[in-house]
Write an enzyme that holds these catalytic residues in place. Structure first.
Site, PDB file in Angstrom:
ATOM      1  N   LYS A 124       0.831  -9.149  -5.397  1.00 18.27           N
ATOM      2  CA  LYS A 124      -0.565  -9.570  -5.537  1.00 18.27           C
ATOM      3  C   LYS A 124      -0.626 -11.033  -5.987  1.00 18.27           C
ATOM      4  O   LYS A 124      -0.487 -11.335  -7.179  1.00 18.27           O
ATOM      5  CB  LYS A 124      -1.286  -8.672  -6.547  1.00 18.27           C
ATOM      6  CG  LYS A 124      -1.400  -7.226  -6.070  1.00 18.27           C
ATOM      7  CD  LYS A 124      -2.116  -6.365  -7.089  1.00 18.27           C
ATOM      8  CE  LYS A 124      -2.254  -4.930  -6.593  1.00 18.27           C
ATOM      9  NZ  LYS A 124      -2.912  -4.059  -7.601  1.00 18.27           N
ATOM     10  N   ALA A 138      14.973   2.258  -0.990  1.00 16.59           N
ATOM     11  CA  ALA A 138      15.944   3.337  -1.170  1.00 16.59           C
ATOM     12  C   ALA A 138      16.737   3.564   0.107  1.00 16.59           C
ATOM     13  O   ALA A 138      16.180   3.645   1.198  1.00 16.59           O
ATOM     14  CB  ALA A 138      15.216   4.631  -1.567  1.00 16.59           C
ATOM     15  N   GLU A 167       8.291 -10.819  -9.059  1.00 12.67           N
ATOM     16  CA  GLU A 167       8.964  -9.896  -8.146  1.00 12.67           C
ATOM     17  C   GLU A 167       8.032  -9.493  -7.009  1.00 12.67           C
ATOM     18  O   GLU A 167       6.834  -9.284  -7.217  1.00 12.67           O
ATOM     19  CB  GLU A 167       9.395  -8.633  -8.896  1.00 12.67           C
ATOM     20  CG  GLU A 167      10.111  -7.610  -8.012  1.00 12.67           C
ATOM     21  CD  GLU A 167      10.610  -6.428  -8.811  1.00 12.67           C
ATOM     22  OE1 GLU A 167      11.625  -6.607  -9.520  1.00 12.67           O
ATOM     23  OE2 GLU A 167       9.985  -5.340  -8.752  1.00 12.67           O
TER      24      GLU A 167
END
Length: 287
Positions: free
Chosen positions: A271, A51, A17
């Site tokens: 990362k 959001a 993800e």
């Protein structure tokens, strides 16, 4: 490719993800990180949704670009929070235009003002809406092995989960957890209630000590004694802490695969080095 089809074709999958930048200024760095992770050839990648749709245009762009450039299936997120039916329709249509076939339908975190949306209260409603707009999408949903923090009883949470699946959810991805026995118990409970869709464990590599407190605060996840000892030992040695965190995550994944839970999703936190460390440790197992 639809993720539901991918699960049928491959015995073991590993996915990662990434999340879009909060501002356009950070887009280039996130795009670079996402590209480096995609270059590792995961089975699919998911791209989160800010959001209120604040990063929705970047979600669509990053997801579409990853799919086009690396031929990796993508799972684009979409949340209820602050969304309207018109906005959802617009986003779904954009995903369709970009050739995206998979949507992760989530409620999202409740904003400080206390209201989720004027049009939605639960992810189940969002799933129904996506299906009514275009029922060709493969839809993923979230689940919580330790129970949702807003539910007093896990039985209540599982009932909501059953409603989500009945609405058209094709697979579920779990919130992070650090003790596999928690997942095995959860799987037994939901299968007993007739929830038969694939469940994908969400694994969060803990590679620095600050992540522990943050993870507990965000998810309420239980930290096993084994992890506490690891963090205490390596907290002040960043390189060793990172390596230990990758190994802990890999141990979790190997145990899951050994026990027949073979579709794994890693919260890689943008990362590439973490993703690469996990991929390198598991390459012969997942290929």
């Amino acid at each position: 490719m639809k993720i539901s089809q991918l699960f049928k074709e491959k015995d073991v999958t590993l996915s990662f993800e990434v999340f879009p930048p909060k501002t356009d200024a950070g887009f280039e760095a996130v795009e670079k990180a996402a590209s480096e992770i995609a270059a590792l050839s995961p089975d699919f990648m998911s791209v989160t949704y800010g959001a209120g749709g604040g990063t929705s245009k970047n979600t669509a762009k990053i997801a579409g670009d990853l799919q086009d450039r690396f031929s990796v299936p993508v799972l684009a997120h979409l949340t209820c929070v602050s969304s309207t039916k018109d906005l959802v329709k617009s986003v779904v249509n954009e995903y369709k235009e970009r050739g995206i076939e998979n949507i992760m339908a989530l409620r999202g975190d409740i904003p400080k003002e206390g209201r989720i949306s004027f049009d939605y209260d639960h992810a189940t409603e969002l799933i129904y809406d996506i299906k009514s707009i275009d029922d060709s999408f493969c839809i993923g949903g979230a689940c919580y092995p330790e129970g949702h923090v807003e539910c007093a009883r896990q039985s209540e949470d599982i009932q909501h989960l059953k409603e989500k699946v009945d609405a058209g959810c094709d697979f579920l991805t779990t919130q992070m957890f650090f003790d596999n026995s928690t997942l095995y118990q959860f799987l037994y409970r939901i299968r007993e209630k007739g929830i038969e869709v694939p469940v994908v464990p969400g694994i969060m590599p803990i590679t620095n000590a600050k992540q522990v407190a943050r993870s507990v605060a965000l998810s309420g996840s239980t930290i096993p004694q084994k992890m506490k000892i690891m963090v205490d030992r390596f907290a002040d040695e960043p390189d060793k802490m990172k390596e230990a965190g990758i190994i802990y995550a890999c141990d979790q994944i190997i145990d899951l695969i050994s026990n027949g839970v073979s579709h794994i999703h890693v919260y890689s936190m943008n990362k590439p080095d973490i993703a690469e460390g996990i991929m390198n440790n598991l390459r012969s197992i997942i290929r």
